[in-house]
Design a protein around this motif. Structure first.
Motif, PDB file in Angstrom:
ATOM      1  N   PRO A   1       0.790  -1.238   0.000  1.00  0.00           N
ATOM      2  CA  PRO A   1       0.000   0.000   0.000  1.00  0.00           C
ATOM      3  C   PRO A   1       0.815   1.278   0.000  1.00  0.00           C
ATOM      4  O   PRO A   1       0.259   2.355  -0.217  1.00  0.00           O
ATOM      5  N   ALA A   2       2.123   1.195   0.235  1.00  0.00           N
ATOM      6  CA  ALA A   2       2.935   2.415   0.235  1.00  0.00           C
ATOM      7  C   ALA A   2       2.883   3.105  -1.125  1.00  0.00           C
ATOM      8  O   ALA A   2       2.837   4.336  -1.206  1.00  0.00           O
ATOM      9  N   ALA A   3       2.857   2.318  -2.202  1.00  0.00           N
ATOM     10  CA  ALA A   3       2.822   2.902  -3.545  1.00  0.00           C
ATOM     11  C   ALA A   3       1.511   3.657  -3.769  1.00  0.00           C
ATOM     12  O   ALA A   3       1.498   4.746  -4.352  1.00  0.00           O
TER      13      ALA A   3
ATOM     14  N   ALA B   1       5.329   1.407   9.351  1.00  0.00           N
ATOM     15  CA  ALA B   1       5.565   2.696   8.698  1.00  0.00           C
ATOM     16  C   ALA B   1       4.410   3.070   7.769  1.00  0.00           C
ATOM     17  O   ALA B   1       4.060   4.248   7.645  1.00  0.00           O
ATOM     18  N   VAL B   2       3.815   2.082   7.123  1.00  0.00           N
ATOM     19  CA  VAL B   2       2.672   2.331   6.244  1.00  0.00           C
ATOM     20  C   VAL B   2       1.491   2.877   7.046  1.00  0.00           C
ATOM     21  O   VAL B   2       0.814   3.832   6.631  1.00  0.00           O
ATOM     22  N   ILE B   3       1.230   2.277   8.208  1.00  0.00           N
ATOM     23  CA  ILE B   3       0.116   2.743   9.036  1.00  0.00           C
ATOM     24  C   ILE B   3       0.394   4.136   9.588  1.00  0.00           C
ATOM     25  O   ILE B   3      -0.523   4.958   9.728  1.00  0.00           O
ATOM     26  N   GLU B   4       1.639   4.441   9.878  1.00  0.00           N
ATOM     27  CA  GLU B   4       1.987   5.802  10.307  1.00  0.00           C
ATOM     28  C   GLU B   4       1.730   6.797   9.176  1.00  0.00           C
ATOM     29  O   GLU B   4       1.259   7.925   9.415  1.00  0.00           O
ATOM     30  N   ALA B   5       2.012   6.394   7.953  1.00  0.00           N
ATOM     31  CA  ALA B   5       1.739   7.256   6.802  1.00  0.00           C
ATOM     32  C   ALA B   5       0.236   7.423   6.602  1.00  0.00           C
ATOM     33  O   ALA B   5      -0.247   8.528   6.306  1.00  0.00           O
TER      34      ALA B   5
END
Length: 496
Positions: free
Chosen positions: A403-405, A446-450
């Motif tokens: 999901p980062a992308a 890190a993804v959830i923080e984003a």
């Protein structure tokens, strides 16, 4: 007012069915081909928007038809596994991929390292680039039978990126014109032989496929944006496989004909943070507080969806366990501010969602106008920031399985799909951290923080997570039910 699913007028059903009459005229009326084998008849929702160029979202059609392939594919957990590349390794900023031997393109030419370099370079230098390469500077070179992919900074996600259908590997002939044409240029078990604009496409079995001969002799595709017509095609026997059955039509089909899978797709209200009323964070907060997704799930989606707790839904079960409360701005008073909400007709539920939001936001003090069109006619305006708000059904791991992308593409200040026009330093820093973190638990955190950083801006209000409803006729065997919408027809798919 919406009619209950079982009370849809018969005249509407008949009219929808008429839209499909003759749409599979390339095959016999029962779908049979010479020799008694049956071709697969597919009714798809969205017509091509870019001539089936793999550098666009049309690439996912090529993937679902098994005509174009990538170096890497993803397993059920989103981890990379071999496809046209057999193995790979990382050294700093460079990943080296060993190219599979014995593969030919549909025009008979051989898959080589040079062919891979040509395709990947075309994608990396395209304008605009495929969104999987948002923020990624990528160069490719051949090293014997291998390909070296080098990025400007170390990128732990390179194998997952190369699984995106937008980075499919095609023969040289595909790049001969002004646009990239996949006709007769893929490596998959089915060769794309004919494209009839935005109406239909045909594929024939490619007997020299490296992965083994497909069980079906071919595939006939019809693009049918009208959801009622797609469902009618399944009921009437004119289609074997129907993608994206609208929830309003699901109850009209036999329960054995539909498969429902929670998918990484979120129905989200994007708010324009750059211009108009929603430039004010307090008015974005007012819009967020006015929205109640539960009636939408119960009414519009007839319970076939899940209320959103964040941008990432139950198709990514780890997200809920890592999520914490988000601190947001306080809501201000709309005071009759006029806003325009855009959405599209291609997904049958979205116009109804728009009407529901219109009522809720007007009750909260906004004056609301709706602009509803076909997606092909509204996407450019949405990306240009022409709306105060836009309702989008958005896949959250479609491109890379990560999901980062998606978060970078939709909410990064340099993202190519930034409908909210968001430019926020905190969000960009969180996205950069998520992008650079190695795959695994640390990256998920890190993804959830984003995600939390995005939600704190109220640039996007996630409402619900959709479930894919696919229709399959009784005689269909081994069709894929893929929540990522990458697979549909495989070598094992056939019609009895």
């Amino acid at each position: 007012m919406r009619l209950p699913a079982r009370l849809v007028p018969l005249s509407a059903v008949a009219a929808a069915s008429a839209l499909l009459t003759g749409c599979f005229s390339g095959a016999a009326s029962d779908g049979s081909a010479e020799g008694g084998e049956k071709r697969i008849r597919v009714a798809m929702m969205l017509p091509p928007r870019s001539g089936l160029s793999p550098l666009s979202d049309d690439a996912f059609k090529l993937s679902r038809w098994s005509t174009a392939e990538t170096l890497v594919r993803l397993d059920a957990d989103g981890d990379a596994e071999p496809a046209l590349a057999t193995k790979w390794q990382q050294r700093g900023r460079t990943w080296t991929f060993e190219i599979r031997d014995g593969v030919t393109f549909h025009d008979g030419t051989k898959l080589t390292a040079e062919a891979v370099v040509r395709s990947l370079t075309a994608a990396a230098t395209a304008a605009p680039k495929p969104r999987i390469l948002d923020g990624v500077d990528l160069t490719v070179r051949a090293e014997g039978d291998s390909v070296a992919v080098t990025t400007a900074t170390e990128d732990p996600l390179v194998p997952q990126r190369l699984s995106s259908p937008q980075l499919s590997i095609l023969a040289a002939k595909a790049y001969a014109g002004k646009t990239v044409s996949p006709v007769g240029a893929g490596t998959g078990p089915f060769e794309l032989t004919k494209v009839n604009g935005t109406a239909s496409a045909s594929l024939d079995r490619y007997d020299d496929y490296w992965g083994g001969k497909a069980k079906s002799p071919g595939v006939d595709v019809k693009f049918v944006p009208d959801g009622t017509a797609r469902a009618a095609a399944l009921r009437s026997g004119e289609a074997d496989i129907v993608e994206a059955v609208p929830v309003s039509q699901a109850a009209l089909l036999h329960e054995d004909q539909i498969t429902e899978v929670p998918m990484p797709r979120t129905n989200t209200l994007y708010l324009n943070t750059e211009d108009g009323p929603f430039k004010d964070a307090s008015l974005r907060a007012a819009a967020r507080e006015a929205i109640d997704a539960k009636p939408i799930v119960k009414g519009v989606y007839e319970g076939r969806a899940d209320v959103a707790e964040g941008l990432l839904g139950p198709a990514l079960p780890w997200a809920a366990d890592l999520r914490s409360p988000v601190r947001r701005a306080k809501a201000g008073a709309p005071d009759g501010q006029t806003i325009t909400i855009g959405t599209f007709t291609d997904r049958a539920e979205l116009p109804e969602v728009a009407q529901t939001l219109q009522q809720r936001l007007q009750k909260a003090g906004f004056k609301v106008k709706l602009d509803v069109r076909e997606y092909a006619n509204i996407e450019s305006d949405a990306l240009a920031g022409e709306f105060d708000a836009f309702i989008l059904s958005r896949a959250t791991v479609l491109d890379s399985g990560d999901p980062a992308a998606y978060l970078f593409s939709d909410f990064g200040s340099k993202g190519s799909f930034n409908i909210s026009q968001l430019s926020d330093g905190t969000v960009d820093a969180a996205l950069e951290k998520a992008t650079e973190t190695k795959t695994g638990d640390a990256r998920r955190k890190a993804v959830i923080e984003a995600e939390a950083a995005v939600l704190a801006t109220d640039a996007a209000v996630p409402m619900l997570h959709e479930r894919v409803i696919q229709g399959d006729a009784a005689g269909v065997v081994d069709v894929a039910h893929d929540p990522r919408e990458r697979e549909l027809i495989t070598t094992d798919t056939y019609v009895k």
